[in-house]
Enzyme design. Structure first.
Site, short mmCIF file in Angstrom:
data_model
loop_
_atom_site.label_atom_id
_atom_site.label_comp_id
_atom_site.label_asym_id
_atom_site.label_seq_id
_atom_site.Cartn_x
_atom_site.Cartn_y
_atom_site.Cartn_z
N LYS A 187 0.85 -1.21 0.00
CA LYS A 187 0.00 0.00 0.00
C LYS A 187 0.88 1.25 0.00
CE LYS A 187 -3.54 -2.55 -0.15
NZ LYS A 187 -4.57 -3.04 0.74
C1 PLP Z 1 -5.64 -4.06 1.01
C2 PLP Z 1 -7.09 -3.78 1.07
C3 PLP Z 1 -7.86 -4.14 2.16
C4 PLP Z 1 -7.35 -4.99 3.30
O1 PLP Z 1 -6.28 -4.41 3.97
P1 PLP Z 1 -5.46 -5.29 5.02
O2 PLP Z 1 -4.69 -4.25 5.78
O3 PLP Z 1 -4.58 -6.21 4.24
O4 PLP Z 1 -6.42 -6.00 5.88
C5 PLP Z 1 -9.19 -3.76 2.18
N1 PLP Z 1 -9.74 -3.08 1.17
C6 PLP Z 1 -9.03 -2.73 0.08
C7 PLP Z 1 -9.70 -1.96 -1.01
C8 PLP Z 1 -7.69 -3.08 -0.02
O5 PLP Z 1 -6.99 -2.77 -1.11
#
Ligand code: PLP
Length: 385
Positions: A187
């Protein structure tokens, strides 16, 4: 480590992350403490939030906690985008409610529209999750938020793609009752695993979420360590969704890199647009940089023309050392949702999930890498071979 010439994503790390992580280990306080408090404060400042932020173990944890705090349970319906990561539907099922997907707005704007949203509201709609796909703000989020306030629908923003994104200067994560951020490795803010809840002007809700983060307990290990409390009450059964000091410390370093990192992502995205804009590829959110919306440019999605065989294209790019991905497969293709969701109700998302391709994008990418990806993509897709 890998044979890729251009990976989908690379970490934006240097000595600072190593330094703060080892310093936490040396200091010996590993569970939530000063680093986590500072991380929450600094994140609140970054969002210019009139409210507070609560660090947790993942965005999925944040989403789950948000639904619980919003009182969502059995027999309720929760609106979710049909084009999103499966976590948004999963958390709804986990609290015993029913996810009700909403189609994307158009092939130019893949986020949900107000119009499609309202069509899915029923007397059972208790909450809704809005996503800012690829880092581009959901252009109808203000209208959706106003509608939700009026109808008493608990609005959750999934801001996993969009830390730093805004509409007219108002940050994503501050439109709904609660915002849920992700610090998963790939991210915009990379911690490995981690997440953040943002709560606007509602200290009661924030206090509830703080308790939900830790078994529903009213005091923390730190409180007891400091002698501020000897015991605790539990006012609602909950899980352990805490973050730790090592990850909060890394998160603080990553937060200082967010603004420049997003700017780099923007430059890279504009370069891709210049190189690919005149091809038969469809580039969504094409005009966003000239509007009142600021994107966080999390990923670079393209829509392939229907004559292109996506698995074959991905394999040929892999041969050339280029890693690509798909955001996202349709829910209806997953075993768990196969009989629950009818793909024909989502014509726009249906087209997107069958033809979307995600190109490599990360702040430390070079111009040469972008040109390499664009040239090879054009050669493989349109050479007529
Ligand atoms: C990555 C992601 C999540 C989940 O995030 P985590 O921190 O891995 O639990 C939820 N929604 C979207 C749109 C994502 O890209």
């Amino acid at each position: 480590m890998s044979s890729w010439k251009v990976q989908l994503f690379e970490l934006n790390y240097d000595d600072q992350e190593t330094k703060v992580a080892s310093s936490v280990v040396r200091d010996g306080w590993l569970t939530m403490g000063r680093e986590t408090e500072e991380f929450e404060t600094e994140f609140t400042e970054t969002l210019a939030l009139d409210g507070e932020c609560i660090a947790v173990s993942s965005c999925t944890a944040a989403l789950h906690m948000a639904l619980v705090a919003g009182g969502v349970s059995v027999n309720d319906e929760v609106i979710v985008p049909s084009l999103t990561f499966v976590a948004d539907a999963n958390v709804v099922v986990m609290v015993g409610a029913k996810p009700v997907p909403v189609d994307s707005k158009s092939l130019d704007d893949w986020n949900i529209s107000y119009e499609n949203f309202v069509k899915k509201v029923t007397p059972k709609t208790k909450a809704a999750i809005v996503v800012h796909y690829a880092g581009y703000p959901c252009s109808d989020v203000e209208q959706i938020a106003a509608y939700c306030r009026q109808k008493d629908i608990f609005l959750i923003e999934d801001v996993a793609h969009a830390p730093g994104a805004s509409i007219n200067g108002k940050m994503c994560g501050s439109f709904g009752a609660v915002g849920c951020f992700s610090f998963f490795s790939n991210k915009n803010l990379s911690v490995g695993e981690g997440g953040m809840l943002s709560v606007s002007k509602n200290s009661e809700l924030a206090a509830k979420l703080r308790a939900l983060r830790s078994h529903g307990m009213t005091t923390s290990t730190m409180d007891r360590h400091k002698g501020r409390a000897n015991t605790y009450d539990v006012f609602v059964p909950s899980l352990n969704y805490r973050i730790d000091e090592i990850r909060s410390a890394i998160g603080r370093v990553q937060l200082t890199k967010l603004s420049l990192g997003n700017e780099k992502r923007k430059q890279h995205s504009l370069k891709y647009k210049k190189l690919l804009g005149t091809t038969e590829l469809k580039l969504p959110f094409f005009d966003i940089s000239s509007s009142s919306m600021t994107s966080a440019y999390h990923i670079f999605p393209v829509l392939l023309p229907s004559f292109i065989d996506r698995p074959k294209l991905m394999a040929e790019l892999r041969e050339r050392g280029i890693q690509t991905s798909i955001h996202y497969p349709g829910f209806w293709d997953f075993t768990a949702y196969k009989n629950e969701i009818n793909r024909d109700e989502y014509p726009i998302t249906k087209t997107i999930v069958s033809a979307e391709l995600t190109l490599p994008l990360f702040p430390t990418m070079t111009e040469g890498q972008i040109e390499f990806v664009a040239e090879n993509l054009k050669a493989v897709a349109f050479s007529g071979s």
